[in-house]
Design a protein around this motif. Structure first.
Motif, short mmCIF file in Angstrom:
data_model
loop_
_atom_site.label_atom_id
_atom_site.label_comp_id
_atom_site.label_asym_id
_atom_site.label_seq_id
_atom_site.Cartn_x
_atom_site.Cartn_y
_atom_site.Cartn_z
N GLY A 161 0.79 -1.23 0.00
CA GLY A 161 0.00 0.00 0.00
C GLY A 161 0.82 1.27 0.00
N ILE A 162 2.15 1.14 0.09
CA ILE A 162 2.99 2.35 0.06
C ILE A 162 3.57 2.51 -1.33
CG2 ILE A 162 5.00 3.51 1.07
CD1 ILE A 162 4.55 1.72 3.55
N HIS A 163 3.42 3.71 -1.90
CA HIS A 163 3.90 3.94 -3.27
C HIS A 163 5.41 3.78 -3.33
CE1 HIS A 163 -0.07 5.46 -4.16
NE2 HIS A 163 0.02 6.28 -3.12
N THR A 164 5.88 3.18 -4.42
CA THR A 164 7.32 2.92 -4.54
C THR A 164 8.20 4.16 -4.45
OG1 THR A 164 6.83 2.67 -6.88
CG2 THR A 164 7.40 0.67 -5.68
N PRO A 165 7.81 5.32 -5.05
CA PRO A 165 8.69 6.49 -4.92
C PRO A 165 8.97 6.86 -3.46
CG PRO A 165 7.04 6.93 -6.57
CD PRO A 165 6.66 5.64 -5.93
N ILE A 166 7.96 6.67 -2.59
CA ILE A 166 8.17 6.98 -1.17
C ILE A 166 9.25 6.06 -0.60
CG2 ILE A 166 7.06 7.10 1.10
CD1 ILE A 166 4.38 7.40 -0.32
N ILE A 167 9.18 4.77 -0.96
CA ILE A 167 10.16 3.82 -0.46
C ILE A 167 11.55 4.18 -0.96
CG2 ILE A 167 10.83 1.38 -0.47
CD1 ILE A 167 7.80 0.77 -0.81
N PHE A 168 11.65 4.52 -2.26
CA PHE A 168 12.96 4.88 -2.81
C PHE A 168 13.52 6.12 -2.13
CE2 PHE A 168 11.75 2.46 -6.76
CZ PHE A 168 12.72 1.50 -6.57
N ALA A 169 12.64 7.12 -1.92
CA ALA A 169 13.10 8.34 -1.26
C ALA A 169 13.60 8.03 0.13
CB ALA A 169 11.97 9.37 -1.22
N ALA A 170 12.87 7.15 0.84
CA ALA A 170 13.26 6.80 2.20
C ALA A 170 14.63 6.11 2.20
CB ALA A 170 12.21 5.90 2.83
N ILE A 171 14.81 5.16 1.28
CA ILE A 171 16.10 4.45 1.21
C ILE A 171 17.23 5.44 0.92
CG2 ILE A 171 17.44 2.73 -0.08
CD1 ILE A 171 14.78 1.26 -0.57
N LEU A 172 16.99 6.33 -0.04
CA LEU A 172 18.01 7.31 -0.41
C LEU A 172 18.38 8.19 0.78
CD1 LEU A 172 19.64 8.67 -2.77
CD2 LEU A 172 17.80 10.33 -2.84
N LEU A 173 17.35 8.63 1.53
CA LEU A 173 17.61 9.51 2.67
C LEU A 173 18.41 8.79 3.74
CD1 LEU A 173 14.25 11.38 2.79
CD2 LEU A 173 16.49 12.43 2.61
N ILE A 174 18.11 7.50 3.94
CA ILE A 174 18.88 6.74 4.93
C ILE A 174 20.34 6.66 4.50
CG2 ILE A 174 19.19 4.45 5.94
CD1 ILE A 174 16.08 4.17 5.79
N ILE A 175 20.56 6.36 3.20
CA ILE A 175 21.93 6.26 2.70
C ILE A 175 22.66 7.60 2.86
CG2 ILE A 175 23.36 5.88 0.65
CD1 ILE A 175 21.19 3.96 -0.35
N VAL A 176 22.01 8.68 2.40
CA VAL A 176 22.67 9.99 2.46
C VAL A 176 22.87 10.43 3.91
CG1 VAL A 176 22.45 12.43 1.84
CG2 VAL A 176 21.91 10.69 0.18
N GLY A 177 21.87 10.13 4.76
CA GLY A 177 22.00 10.46 6.18
C GLY A 177 23.20 9.75 6.79
N PHE A 178 23.35 8.47 6.46
CA PHE A 178 24.49 7.69 6.94
C PHE A 178 25.78 8.31 6.43
CE2 PHE A 178 27.60 4.29 6.36
CZ PHE A 178 27.67 3.78 7.65
N LEU A 179 25.79 8.62 5.12
CA LEU A 179 26.99 9.18 4.50
C LEU A 179 27.41 10.49 5.17
CD1 LEU A 179 28.05 9.02 1.02
CD2 LEU A 179 27.51 11.35 1.64
N LEU A 180 26.42 11.35 5.47
CA LEU A 180 26.76 12.65 6.04
C LEU A 180 27.19 12.56 7.50
CD1 LEU A 180 24.05 15.05 4.54
CD2 LEU A 180 26.48 14.99 4.03
N ASN A 181 26.58 11.62 8.24
CA ASN A 181 26.83 11.60 9.68
C ASN A 181 27.89 10.61 10.12
OD1 ASN A 181 24.88 13.59 10.38
ND2 ASN A 181 23.30 12.07 9.92
#
Lengths: 315, 351
Positions: A161-181
């Protein structure tokens, strides 16, 4: 106490976001339904993805005006060359090709900014022109459409029930968040953005860090291009003209400083959601869509003026 | 060899390098297109009026902003908005303005032009108010303002192109000429005579503006301050110059100059569309930098900027004359912008 103080910026932005949401629910009760919330998230996710890339450039006190053109070019490339494959393997190959091209565009931006020392807005505008020109050149006046079901799933499907773009955005943010911190690259990005000279004197490879930021921004734009092309189910050279501005506005209200060195992924999320809520609110109030485009201009200016990290009064 | 070098140096002191570049480009294009077709009077006049209704005047505003270490990305938006305001007032269908169209068209025209210039001044001062009081990077504020202008222009347009008809006085600004020559054109078996203006009003306006600003930059306190700010901001402020006022004036004048372009462009096309003028801000930067302005500020003159603007116009016209596809032109202009600024930055680093 110090933890709250440290995150005061983000928390106050979150508070504004919640107030906006509550106001919209009060104006129109149907706004609070799960379907609508998911819809808001889906609309925000593309801005969110692009804003993440631009934010990486803003963190090193740069900017990237090219994502819109990169999205157009990658969609054309996919439409023209990579959609022939109908097996999953060929699709994956195509996506890898797209990402490679977008990384090259990012590297071109990075080269102009880091090696040639061009002002970032000029360099990325010039590259943007070249990339958009290439997109027009490669279309031959055609519009490519009718992609495979598998490819359409990337931007148009949903999981649980969750649209795929939301999932992709979430994954990307986790990766970038990890990368930055958590990585040295992230610390270097903040260091270069805060003070380039002192970063250089403390032995940081400034040129390499700048290059990496722009390459990542290009890659993320290419990724956004895949998601967007899939959702649109067509490839045209004109798409994405407003994307960069929207993403810059989202990053700006999310507290990513134009002077570099300040901001985090939570800010980007809040910024992108705020932007979508503002647009939604304007629609609810019956404001013409023409005005909504211009709102990004007002938002950029206001956000910069309010942001105390950027808008230091001159002494 | 040394004599040759010093000879070249002496020559470039009298004649700017850019003028030689301009001449070189004209020679290359006329060789590519064929001199008879390229150096035709109608094409030359076409380049000149394209310049004066586009990058020519905008480049002056870009030069002012760059010279005072800023940049103005809202210029294209202001051109679009100012042109739209002019068109809207001239084509108003109700109220006193519509009545004026038949009773006093001259007055209506004056109102339209003044309103358009006022809008330009207003949008320019929006940039100026913020950028003169804070140290926010100028590209971001002017980018936001660009969006605002473009939107206002779109809203005013109401989704269509606003056409202006039966306004000969207005058309004279962008399309008229003080002097014309008749020329016989051979089209297949048919020969026809047509008039080609050799003294376009728009070009005169452009030259007068450059003359005015050349005097302002050389002889007035404001001009000196602009160069001083570009040379060393801190030192200028320390020595008691009102930098806030100077920077405000730079962006205010930029808005007015862009509005002049908007009026001329609308007049030349006898129509205003929201897309008119968008992108001119980057052509203006390219022209100013080609003319010799440094992105770090404080260099070049209005006349050199005009040569830069002519180079950009000749380039765009040449690309079309050669028959280059639009997409390739986009690529070429993008590349030119990057190369030009890269050369400028490299030159500064060596100094």
């Amino acid at each position: 106490m110090s933890a709250i103080k440290k995150h005061l910026d983000t928390l106050s932005r979150l508070a504004v976001l919640i107030v906006m949401f509550v106001l919209l629910v009060l104006v129109s009760p149907s706004f609070g339904t799960l379907t609508n919330i998911l819809n808001v998230l889906r609309v925000s996710s593309l801005t969110l993805i692009i804003a993440t890339g631009i934010a990486l450039c803003m963190l090193v006190s740069g900017i990237d005006l090219s994502p819109g053109a990169t999205i157009a070019l990658t969609s054309i490339l996919f439409g023209r060359y990579f959609q022939m494959g109908h097996s999953t393997g060929e699709m994956v190959f195509g996506i890898a090709g797209i990402l490679a091209v977008s990384a090259v565009i990012g590297a071109a931006n990075g080269f102009c900014v880091a090696k040639l020392s061009l002002p970032p807005f000029l360099a990325t505008y010039g590259i943007q022109q070249i990339v958009r020109g290439l997109a027009y050149l490669l279309t031959n006046g055609l519009v490519y459409s009718g992609f495979t079901e598998q490819f359409k799933f990337i931007g148009g499907g949903s999981i649980l029930g969750i649209h795929t773009p939301i999932i992709f955005a979430a994954i990307l943010l986790i990766i970038v968040g990890f990368l930055l911190n958590k990585t040295t690259l992230g610390r270097r990005i903040y260091a270069v953005g805060s003070n380039r000279e002192s970063a250089r004197y403390s032995g940081i490879n400034v040129t390499g860090t700048l290059m990496m930021s722009y390459i990542l921004s290009g890659l993320i734009a290419g990724f956004a291009g895949i998601v967007y092309t899939s959702r649109l189910n067509c490839a045209e050279p004109t798409i994405g003209a407003e994307f960069a501005q929207q993403a810059i506005a989202a990053a700006a209200i999310g507290g990513i400083s134009f002077k570099g060195g300040h901001g985090n992924v939570f800010g980007i999320i809040i910024g992108a959601l705020m932007l979508t809520l503002i647009t939604n609110g304007m629609t609810l109030l019956g404001i013409d869509s023409d005005w909504q485009v211009g709102a990004t201009g007002v938002i950029i200016i206001l956000a910069v003026l309010i942001d105390r990290n950027t808008a230091k009064k001159k002494v | 060899m040394n004599e040759l070098k010093s000879g070249v140096r002496r020559l470039t002191r009298v004649v700017p390098m850019t003028l030689l570049l301009l001449a070189g480009m004209v020679i290359v294009f006329s060789a590519l297109v064929g001199p008879a077709k390229y150096l035709k009077l109608s094409n030359i006049m076409n380049v000149i009026s394209q310049c004066s209704s586009g990058v020519g005047i905008v480049a002056l505003a870009s030069f002012l902003a760059i010279c005072s270490t800023g940049v103005d990305l809202s210029l294209g938006g202001i051109v679009s908005l100012a042109g739209m305001v002019t068109a809207r007032i001239l084509t108003a269908e109700t109220g006193t303005l519509a009545g004026l169209r038949t009773s006093a068209p001259g007055l209506l025209l004056a109102i339209a032009i003044l309103a358009s210039l006022a809008v330009g001044a207003l949008m320019g001062s929006l940039n100026g108010v913020i950028l003169s009081r804070t140290n926010i990077p100028s590209f971001i504020i002017t980018l936001g303002n660009f969006k605002i202008c473009e939107t206002l222009s779109r809203v005013l347009a109401g989704g269509s192109t606003v056409r202006i008809s039966n306004m000969p006085q207005f058309e004279f600004i962008g399309g008229g000429s003080l002097m014309s020559v008749s020329q016989t054109v051979q089209q297949g078996a048919r020969t026809s005579t047509r008039m080609i203006g050799i003294l376009p009003v728009s070009a005169l306006v452009m030259v007068l503006l450059y003359l005015l600003f050349s005097i302002i930059m050389k002889r007035t306190r404001f001009g000196t301050y602009v160069y001083a700010i570009g040379g060393n901001y801190e030192a200028t402020e320390m020595s008691g110059v009102n930098t806030t006022k100077t920077r405000f004036t730079v962006f205010l004048l930029g808005g007015v100059i862009a509005a002049v372009t908007g009026i001329i462009l609308t007049s030349r096309l006898t129509a205003a569309s929201a897309a008119n003028g968008l992108g001119l801000e980057f052509d203006g930067i390219a022209a100013a930098v080609v003319g010799g302005a440094a992105m770090t500020g404080g260099r070049s003159t209005p006349w050199r900027t005009l040569i830069g603007a002519l180079i950009i116009s000749v380039l765009r016209n040449g690309f079309s004359m050669v028959g280059m596809a639009n997409s390739l032109q986009m690529i070429a202009i993008g590349a030119v912008l990057i190369i030009v600024v890269a050369v400028d930055v490299a030159k500064n680093r060596r100094r």
